[in-house]
Scaffold this active site. Sequence first.
Site, PDB file in Angstrom:
ATOM      1  N   ASP A  37      10.739   2.602   2.536  1.00 34.09           N
ATOM      2  CA  ASP A  37       9.468   2.963   3.154  1.00 34.09           C
ATOM      3  C   ASP A  37       9.678   4.205   4.026  1.00 34.09           C
ATOM      4  O   ASP A  37      10.676   4.320   4.733  1.00 34.09           O
ATOM      5  CB  ASP A  37       8.932   1.800   4.003  1.00 34.09           C
ATOM      6  CG  ASP A  37       7.476   1.985   4.378  1.00 34.09           C
ATOM      7  OD1 ASP A  37       6.636   1.211   3.879  1.00 34.09           O
ATOM      8  OD2 ASP A  37       7.160   2.903   5.180  1.00 34.09           O
ATOM      9  N   GLN A 103      -4.166  -2.963   4.425  1.00 36.02           N
ATOM     10  CA  GLN A 103      -3.574  -2.316   3.243  1.00 36.02           C
ATOM     11  C   GLN A 103      -3.956  -0.842   3.232  1.00 36.02           C
ATOM     12  O   GLN A 103      -5.132  -0.491   3.405  1.00 36.02           O
ATOM     13  CB  GLN A 103      -4.079  -2.994   1.961  1.00 36.02           C
ATOM     14  CG  GLN A 103      -3.441  -2.418   0.686  1.00 36.02           C
ATOM     15  CD  GLN A 103      -3.852  -3.161  -0.582  1.00 36.02           C
ATOM     16  OE1 GLN A 103      -4.681  -4.070  -0.551  1.00 36.02           O
ATOM     17  NE2 GLN A 103      -3.261  -2.766  -1.702  1.00 36.02           N
ATOM     18  N   HIS A 109       2.258  -3.780  -3.867  1.00 34.79           N
ATOM     19  CA  HIS A 109       3.617  -3.613  -3.339  1.00 34.79           C
ATOM     20  C   HIS A 109       3.960  -4.743  -2.389  1.00 34.79           C
ATOM     21  O   HIS A 109       3.088  -5.290  -1.713  1.00 34.79           O
ATOM     22  CB  HIS A 109       3.788  -2.265  -2.637  1.00 34.79           C
ATOM     23  CG  HIS A 109       2.831  -2.012  -1.507  1.00 34.79           C
ATOM     24  ND1 HIS A 109       1.522  -1.655  -1.717  1.00 34.79           N
ATOM     25  CD2 HIS A 109       2.988  -2.084  -0.168  1.00 34.79           C
ATOM     26  CE1 HIS A 109       0.915  -1.492  -0.552  1.00 34.79           C
ATOM     27  NE2 HIS A 109       1.775  -1.765   0.408  1.00 34.79           N
TER      28      HIS A 109
HETATM   29  P1  5GP Z   1       0.496  -0.979   3.249  1.00 33.31           P
HETATM   30  O1  5GP Z   1      -0.011  -0.349   4.525  1.00 33.31           O
HETATM   31  O2  5GP Z   1      -0.433  -0.693   2.097  1.00 33.31           O
HETATM   32  O3  5GP Z   1       0.856  -2.412   3.386  1.00 33.31           O
HETATM   33  O4  5GP Z   1       1.904  -0.291   2.947  1.00 33.31           O
HETATM   34  C1  5GP Z   1       2.014   1.016   2.520  1.00 33.31           C
HETATM   35  C2  5GP Z   1       3.369   1.503   2.951  1.00 33.31           C
HETATM   36  O5  5GP Z   1       3.661   2.690   2.231  1.00 33.31           O
HETATM   37  C3  5GP Z   1       3.472   1.863   4.442  1.00 33.31           C
HETATM   38  O6  5GP Z   1       4.468   1.051   5.052  1.00 33.31           O
HETATM   39  C4  5GP Z   1       3.847   3.351   4.430  1.00 33.31           C
HETATM   40  O7  5GP Z   1       4.782   3.686   5.432  1.00 33.31           O
HETATM   41  C5  5GP Z   1       4.409   3.546   3.044  1.00 33.31           C
HETATM   42  N1  5GP Z   1       4.245   4.885   2.511  1.00 33.31           N
HETATM   43  C6  5GP Z   1       3.102   5.638   2.549  1.00 33.31           C
HETATM   44  N2  5GP Z   1       3.298   6.813   1.944  1.00 33.31           N
HETATM   45  C7  5GP Z   1       4.580   6.816   1.519  1.00 33.31           C
HETATM   46  C8  5GP Z   1       5.386   7.769   0.803  1.00 33.31           C
HETATM   47  O8  5GP Z   1       4.954   8.852   0.444  1.00 33.31           O
HETATM   48  N3  5GP Z   1       6.671   7.419   0.547  1.00 33.31           N
HETATM   49  C9  5GP Z   1       7.189   6.225   0.924  1.00 33.31           C
HETATM   50  N4  5GP Z   1       8.473   5.987   0.610  1.00 33.31           N
HETATM   51  N5  5GP Z   1       6.468   5.292   1.582  1.00 33.31           N
HETATM   52  C10 5GP Z   1       5.184   5.590   1.880  1.00 33.31           C
END
Ligand code: 5GP
Length: 126
Positions: A37, A103, A109
């Site tokens: 992440d 999200q 994911h």
């Molecule tokens: P959510 O908020 O949908 O549960 O998780 C999305 C995750 O994706 C977040 O923890 C964020 O830090 C990660 N993330 C967002 N953009 C990128 C990226 O470009 N590369 C990587 N490796 N992680 C990302």
Amino acid sequence: GLPSAKDEIMTIFESILAGKIPAKKVWENEYVLAFEDIHPQASIHILFIPKTKTENLHELASSSNQDQQLVHLFRAIADYAQAQGLDKKGYRIVSNIGAQAGQSVFYTHIHLLAGEVLGAFGRARS
Ligand code: 5GP
């Protein structure tokens, strides 16, 4: 059906899968990719994604031809965790689904958090 606005947006994880933006990959097989992440919430913070696009667990689980993707997603996490010795030390897996969970990437994911004693989770900090 007709394409919705969401279908037309390539998520950041599709760009990673397509090799269009870089990611620190830590594990991969035919069905699943795991990478670090970009904003880690623990010293180990890995994201596991199925290689077939769905928006969240519900879309993944609702289609019978996705059954293998579901199995492979969780098997990948278990295999990675065991290879890293995390099954002994402990770790957390989380998936944020929809608005109230915050999200932010609409591609299925699972977060894996580990490497230190983890804090409580659930309610927003006030
Ligand atoms: P959510 O908020 O949908 O549960 O998780 C999305 C995750 O994706 C977040 O923890 C964020 O830090 C990660 N993330 C967002 N953009 C990128 C990226 O470009 N590369 C990587 N490796 N992680 C990302």
